[in-house]
Motif scaffolding. Structure first.
Motif, PDB file in Angstrom:
ATOM      1  N   PHE A 523       0.741  -1.112  -0.041  1.00 30.22           N
ATOM      2  CA  PHE A 523       0.085  -0.275  -0.042  1.00 30.22           C
ATOM      3  C   PHE A 523       0.762   1.111   0.064  1.00 30.22           C
ATOM      4  N   ARG A 524       0.722   2.072  -0.791  1.00 32.04           N
ATOM      5  CA  ARG A 524       1.424   3.465  -0.768  1.00 32.04           C
ATOM      6  C   ARG A 524       0.165   4.547  -0.551  1.00 32.04           C
ATOM      7  N   GLY A 525       0.398   5.422   0.288  1.00 28.91           N
ATOM      8  CA  GLY A 525      -0.487   6.327   0.782  1.00 28.91           C
ATOM      9  C   GLY A 525      -0.792   7.385  -0.315  1.00 28.91           C
ATOM     10  N   PRO A 526      -1.972   8.257  -0.002  1.00 25.83           N
ATOM     11  CA  PRO A 526      -2.105   9.240  -0.971  1.00 25.83           C
ATOM     12  C   PRO A 526      -0.940  10.338  -1.289  1.00 25.83           C
ATOM     13  N   THR A 527      -1.015  10.891  -2.570  1.00 27.62           N
ATOM     14  CA  THR A 527       0.197  11.856  -2.483  1.00 27.62           C
ATOM     15  C   THR A 527      -0.580  13.136  -2.889  1.00 27.62           C
ATOM     16  N   ILE A 528       0.381  14.286  -2.623  1.00 26.12           N
ATOM     17  CA  ILE A 528       0.047  15.685  -3.002  1.00 26.12           C
ATOM     18  C   ILE A 528       1.077  16.401  -3.798  1.00 26.12           C
ATOM     19  N   GLN A 529       0.909  17.023  -4.696  1.00 27.48           N
ATOM     20  CA  GLN A 529       1.852  17.634  -5.670  1.00 27.48           C
ATOM     21  C   GLN A 529       1.469  19.111  -5.774  1.00 27.48           C
ATOM     22  N   GLY A 530       2.181  19.979  -5.062  1.00 27.18           N
ATOM     23  CA  GLY A 530       1.862  21.480  -4.668  1.00 27.18           C
ATOM     24  C   GLY A 530       2.715  22.332  -5.414  1.00 27.18           C
ATOM     25  N   ARG A 531       3.886  21.869  -6.081  1.00 26.56           N
ATOM     26  CA  ARG A 531       4.813  22.573  -6.886  1.00 26.56           C
ATOM     27  C   ARG A 531       4.065  23.530  -7.811  1.00 26.56           C
ATOM     28  N   SER A 532       2.908  22.774  -8.556  1.00 27.11           N
ATOM     29  CA  SER A 532       2.281  23.622  -9.584  1.00 27.11           C
ATOM     30  C   SER A 532       1.822  24.746  -9.096  1.00 27.11           C
ATOM     31  N   ALA A 533       1.754  25.015  -7.905  1.00 29.76           N
ATOM     32  CA  ALA A 533       1.425  26.652  -7.689  1.00 29.76           C
ATOM     33  C   ALA A 533       2.078  27.786  -8.048  1.00 29.76           C
ATOM     34  N   VAL A 534       3.401  27.432  -8.393  1.00 26.00           N
ATOM     35  CA  VAL A 534       4.363  28.322  -8.935  1.00 26.00           C
ATOM     36  C   VAL A 534       3.925  28.953 -10.164  1.00 26.00           C
ATOM     37  N   PHE A 535       3.325  28.071 -11.068  1.00 25.79           N
ATOM     38  CA  PHE A 535       2.821  28.438 -12.265  1.00 25.79           C
ATOM     39  C   PHE A 535       1.325  28.946 -12.144  1.00 25.79           C
ATOM     40  N   ASN A 536       0.824  29.081 -10.789  1.00 23.65           N
ATOM     41  CA  ASN A 536      -0.493  29.455 -10.644  1.00 23.65           C
ATOM     42  C   ASN A 536      -1.561  28.376 -11.122  1.00 23.65           C
ATOM     43  N   SER A 537      -1.133  27.180 -10.850  1.00 24.92           N
ATOM     44  CA  SER A 537      -1.845  26.093 -11.132  1.00 24.92           C
ATOM     45  C   SER A 537      -2.403  25.312  -9.776  1.00 24.92           C
ATOM     46  N   ASP A 538      -3.450  24.986  -9.693  1.00 21.47           N
ATOM     47  CA  ASP A 538      -3.879  24.379  -8.522  1.00 21.47           C
ATOM     48  C   ASP A 538      -3.113  22.968  -8.355  1.00 21.47           C
ATOM     49  N   PHE A 539      -3.109  22.632  -7.098  1.00 18.17           N
ATOM     50  CA  PHE A 539      -2.429  21.333  -6.438  1.00 18.17           C
ATOM     51  C   PHE A 539      -3.097  20.270  -7.280  1.00 18.17           C
ATOM     52  N   THR A 540      -2.539  19.306  -7.552  1.00 18.97           N
ATOM     53  CA  THR A 540      -2.760  17.943  -8.050  1.00 18.97           C
ATOM     54  C   THR A 540      -2.538  16.865  -6.885  1.00 18.97           C
ATOM     55  N   THR A 541      -3.416  15.971  -7.142  1.00 22.08           N
ATOM     56  CA  THR A 541      -3.518  14.882  -5.841  1.00 22.08           C
ATOM     57  C   THR A 541      -3.575  13.323  -6.522  1.00 22.08           C
ATOM     58  N   ALA A 542      -3.103  12.607  -5.868  1.00 21.84           N
ATOM     59  CA  ALA A 542      -3.393  10.988  -6.315  1.00 21.84           C
ATOM     60  C   ALA A 542      -3.880  10.206  -5.150  1.00 21.84           C
ATOM     61  N   ASN A 543      -4.675   9.513  -5.225  1.00 27.76           N
ATOM     62  CA  ASN A 543      -5.326   8.586  -4.101  1.00 27.76           C
ATOM     63  C   ASN A 543      -4.197   7.645  -3.854  1.00 27.76           C
ATOM     64  N   SER A 544      -4.703   6.672  -2.936  1.00 27.51           N
ATOM     65  CA  SER A 544      -3.530   5.639  -2.523  1.00 27.51           C
ATOM     66  C   SER A 544      -3.623   4.522  -3.674  1.00 27.51           C
ATOM     67  N   GLU A 545      -2.617   3.826  -3.813  1.00 23.29           N
ATOM     68  CA  GLU A 545      -2.400   2.816  -4.658  1.00 23.29           C
ATOM     69  C   GLU A 545      -1.981   1.402  -4.030  1.00 23.29           C
ATOM     70  N   THR A 546      -2.686   0.357  -4.300  1.00 23.09           N
ATOM     71  CA  THR A 546      -2.418  -1.035  -3.720  1.00 23.09           C
ATOM     72  C   THR A 546      -1.835  -1.809  -4.840  1.00 23.09           C
ATOM     73  N   ASN A 547      -1.083  -2.932  -4.297  1.00 23.58           N
ATOM     74  CA  ASN A 547      -0.182  -3.622  -5.317  1.00 23.58           C
ATOM     75  C   ASN A 547      -0.469  -5.043  -4.775  1.00 23.58           C
ATOM     76  N   VAL A 548      -1.041  -5.943  -5.299  1.00 30.14           N
ATOM     77  CA  VAL A 548      -1.065  -7.525  -4.911  1.00 30.14           C
ATOM     78  C   VAL A 548      -0.138  -8.163  -6.081  1.00 30.14           C
ATOM     79  N   SER A 549       0.805  -8.852  -5.431  1.00 31.15           N
ATOM     80  CA  SER A 549       1.890  -9.601  -6.060  1.00 31.15           C
ATOM     81  C   SER A 549       1.983 -10.994  -5.843  1.00 31.15           C
ATOM     82  N   TRP A 550       2.135 -11.763  -6.789  1.00 30.84           N
ATOM     83  CA  TRP A 550       2.371 -13.137  -6.741  1.00 30.84           C
ATOM     84  C   TRP A 550       3.596 -13.662  -7.261  1.00 30.84           C
TER      85      TRP A 550
END
Length: 779
Positions: A523-550
């Motif tokens: 499991f990898r938790g949610p992520t926030i990308q705030g650097r885009s504000a330097v271009f006056n763009s809103d934050f972008t985000t990503a929800n958690s990802e999960t990996n099932v591996s065999w």
């Protein structure tokens, strides 16, 4: 903003055929007695292979009896091939399934295991590969660049490892164990020098202060290289960069130290105190603008040792780090209680001419075209971790361990854009943003292992993690007059609680052959990308990802313990995979794709065909696909024109009021996920009449097709990259001293390692380095 990813495949069968072959060969022989030598892949004195002891399950175990895919690299083996000033990235050419690269200099390595990684260059980026150093997780991307010195062993654990180690991970773990203090006086020294005034000194010394009670170890690393890249630009600079200048980029100076104290007042208690400091300065990554021509992947015409940059003061970067830990272990009889408390701090900056060239040299309608410059300042990073663990003692059929962990990371980070640095009337002193990032995580975990029969052992583990992230915009990027134009969010918080688990079985066919199978969820938790504000763009985000591996595989010792052959096959599905594309400013944009699927195999062989010859071979194969027909990534474009040859279906959509081209990436491979990797090492030792040894050693790496971005093009990929090294030397009787000549990247290959898409810019590997090395050690 953007959306999700592509396709599906069925998995390969296990390595059953290989297992049957090795079972027959192994059953017919007697196993030679192994001598425990942690991480060794060399032969024992009788010409057989040493036992490799790992702590992949937080216990010391023979690697052949660990039910997961793990590679161990002994510290001496790694040092033997680091004479050219190589850093942590050099590990990737020696471990199947591991890939590493950087587009932000030595300070920001990005790791990929079985194709899973993160191409985001944001200072707060989350990565699915965890770095563990002396049982302390290093989460921030800058901390992951901690240099490797005075190391006892490195272990690479492939696949999700959420149950026992640090933070959750969907891809795997790279685990570094430094040489600890001991009750014996020990010292070692490696010095090398070579081309470009490259110098590397890696040393450690330790021993008892009070015998059997208090011991110490002090270690240090110095690496340097002179600048060797010319800035050939002749013309005006809008930010005061002076050029042309010879030998002004490419160098670095690394200075690191570590001190450890081990206190053992009795047989039941041990306390290890460790502190380290780092002082680094050097050159950020050099992007060569226009090195790639539309329709071609050929980079041979671009010189590596010169470039024309009009801005960014020749790409400087510098960082300082400090940290410490306290590892307390108390033997309670039936179990051992372990407490690990750690603190890490970092600060520094990295500046770069991000267009990779002089805009005057790339005119459009006679006007200089394409300016790019940025700087990231990590003003203050503080990471605290606390782990408590109880593990059973003894060698009975039932073993267990359980515990909890608290993780807290906070940083203050600034991002500056070009107008801030200008010395002309266009200067904007407000063209920068300040972000406050925080990440807190709480977890409880446990694992139990039971030998159902003398031949079959079942292991199960689990972890529940709560992961909380928050990013606040403390300063917006305003106009020169101070007018606020930003309209996006200024405070974003994300939180999620998820389980991680694994279940494995190990079956001993005979003393020389073990079969295993494992299924795990990461499991990898949610992520926030705030650097885009330097271009006056809103934050972008990503929800958690999960990996099932065999995965399933075998581990074998053959022909009287002169051949170790281990192999595994795997299949995984990452749901809601976090991806990073680019917006029209070349700024990272986070988004989730529906899923990604991959399957492949890894194999490792260590062989002593004759007493004095050692051969190592590692091979990995991978097929990965993004699966989401709704997901599109913005492609290479400058001034509204697509500058590369896109091979995916495209659509045009407005971005900031202007048309922009997007490519459908459904079915594409994961970026920086080589289809195959081959690692080969060999060493021949020739005993001499005086008791000394002459030797020759070589290592080679071959990399298959690797897409460098999310979409497919005729330009942005690598295929057939290879590098080799050679070392010829002499060891004195008893192996106390060694002197050798070496060459890294001996054929001086120029390999494509990364790109800046809209500027058709290329990032190259390191040049050939030839030199001499001297090593000494006490026993």
């Amino acid at each position: 903003m953007l959306t999700n990813f592509v396709s599906r495949r069925a998995l390969l069968a296990t390595a059953a055929f290989g297992a049957l072959v090795t079972a027959n060969a192994a059953h017919a022989q007697d196993a030679a007695p192994a001598q425990a030598a942690q991480g060794s892949t060399e032969a024992a004195p009788d010409g057989t292979l040493d036992e490799i002891v790992v702590t992949a399950e937080r216990r010391s175990e023979n690697i052949q009896k660990v039910p997961l895919s793990v590679t161990a690299v002994k510290g001496d083996d790694l040092r033997a091939f680091q004479g050219g000033g190589e850093d942590i990235l050099s590990l990737a050419g020696r471990v199947p399934g591991l890939y590493a690269e950087t587009t932000t200099g030595r300070i920001f390595p990005r790791f990929y295991i079985r194709g899973l990684g993160n191409i985001d260059f944001y200072l707060g980026a989350s990565q699915p590969v965890s770095i563990i150093q002396d049982d302390v997780v290093l989460e921030h991307v800058v901390l992951k660049s901690n240099p490797v010195f005075d190391v006892a062993q490195i272990e690479v654990l492939r696949g999700p490892q959420g149950s026992l180690f640090g933070r959750n991970t969907t891809a795997g773990i790279i685990k570094f164990d430094t040489i600890r203090p001991s009750n014996e006086t020990q010292g070692r020294l490696n010095i090398s020098g070579g081309s470009y005034d490259t110098l590397s000194i890696d040393a450690g010394v330790g021993g008892p202060i009070i015998p059997d009670v208090l011991s110490y170890r002090v270690s240090g690393l110095v690496q340097r290289r002179s600048d060797w890249i010319d800035n050939t630009y002749r013309g005006p600079s809008a930010d005061g960069t002076i050029s042309p200048v010879k030998d002004v980029m490419g160098g670095f100076l690394e200075r690191d130290a570590r001190a450890q104290l081990l206190f053992t007042p009795g047989s039941a208690v041990s306390l290890l105190l460790s502190g380290h400091v780092r002082d680094y300065e050097g050159t950020s990554t050099i992007f060569h603008r226009g090195a790639l021509k539309k329709g071609s992947n050929d980079i041979s015409a671009e010189p590596r040792d010169r470039i024309a940059l009009d801005e960014a003061q020749n790409n400087p970067q510098a960082y300082k780090m400090q940290g410490g830990s306290a590892n307390l272990s108390i033997d309670l009889g039936a179990a051992t209680l372990t407490s690990i408390t750690a603190y890490e701090h970092a600060s520094g900056y990295s500046r770069g001419d991000t267009d990779g060239g002089a805009a005057a040299n790339f005119p459009v309608n006679g006007v200089a075209n394409g300016y790019g410059e940025s700087q990231g300042n990590l003003r203050d990073l503080d990471q605290w971790t606390q782990e408590l663990r109880v593990a059973s003692n003894g060698s009975g059929p039932f073993k267990y361990q359980f515990g909890g962990m608290i993780f807290d990371s906070r940083d203050l980070t600034d991002f500056y854009q070009r107008a801030y640095f200008l010395t002309t009337a266009a200067r904007n002193p407000n063209n920068w943003v300040r972000l406050r990032n925080s990440n807190t995580s709480y977890a409880v975990f446990g694992q139990a292992s039971y030998a159902l029969t003398p031949k079959l052992t079942i292991t199960a583990g689990g972890r529940i993690t709560e992961d909380n992230k928050r990013t606040r915009l403390l300063k917006t990027a305003d106009t020169a007059a101070g007018v606020v134009t930003y309209r996006g969010r200024k405070d974003v918080s994300l939180s999620d609680t998820q389980p991680s688990w694994d279940l494995s079985a190990l079956y001993t066919v005979n003393p020389d052959l073990n079969l295993y199978a494992r299924v795990a969820r990461g499991f990898r938790g949610p992520t926030i990308q705030g650097r885009s504000a330097v271009f006056n763009s809103d934050f972008t985000t990503a929800n958690s990802e999960t990996n099932v591996s065999w995965e399933a595989g075998f581990k074998s010792n053959l022909f009287g313990n002169t051949l170790r052959f281990n192999a595994s096959a795997f299949y995984y599905t990452v749901s809601d995979i976090q991806l990073n594309g680019n917006d029209s400013n070349g700024n990272g944009v986070l988004f989730n794709a529906d899923k990604a699927r991959a399957y492949g195999a890894e194999a490792e062989l260590d062989w002593r065909p004759i007493r004095n010859l050692s051969i190592g071979l590692g091979v990995s194969a991978l097929h990965s696909e993004i699966k989401d027909k709704r997901v599109y990534a913005q492609v290479c474009a400058l001034n509204g024109a697509v500058v590369c040859t896109v091979e995916d279906p495209t659509i045009v959509r407005p971005v900031f009021g202007a048309p922009a081209t997007f490519a459908q990436i459904d079915g594409n491979p994961l970026p920086n996920a080589p289809e195959y990797n081959v690692d080969l090492t060999a060493q021949y030792d020739q005993p001499l009449s005086n008791g000394g040894t002459a030797f020759v050693a070589t290592d080679w790496n071959l990399q298959g097709y690797t897409n460098l971005v999310l979409y497919k093009t005729k330009e942005f990929y690598a295929n057939g990259n290879f590098e080799g090294g050679l070392k010829i030397g002499y060891r004195t009787p008893g192996d106390r001293f060694e002197i050798a000549a070496f060459a890294r990247n001996i054929t001086n290959e120029k390999n494509l390692k990364g790109v800046i898409e809209n500027y058709m810019a290329a990032v190259f590997n390191e040049p050939r380095v030839i030199g001499l090395s001297i090593s000494a050690k006490t026993r």
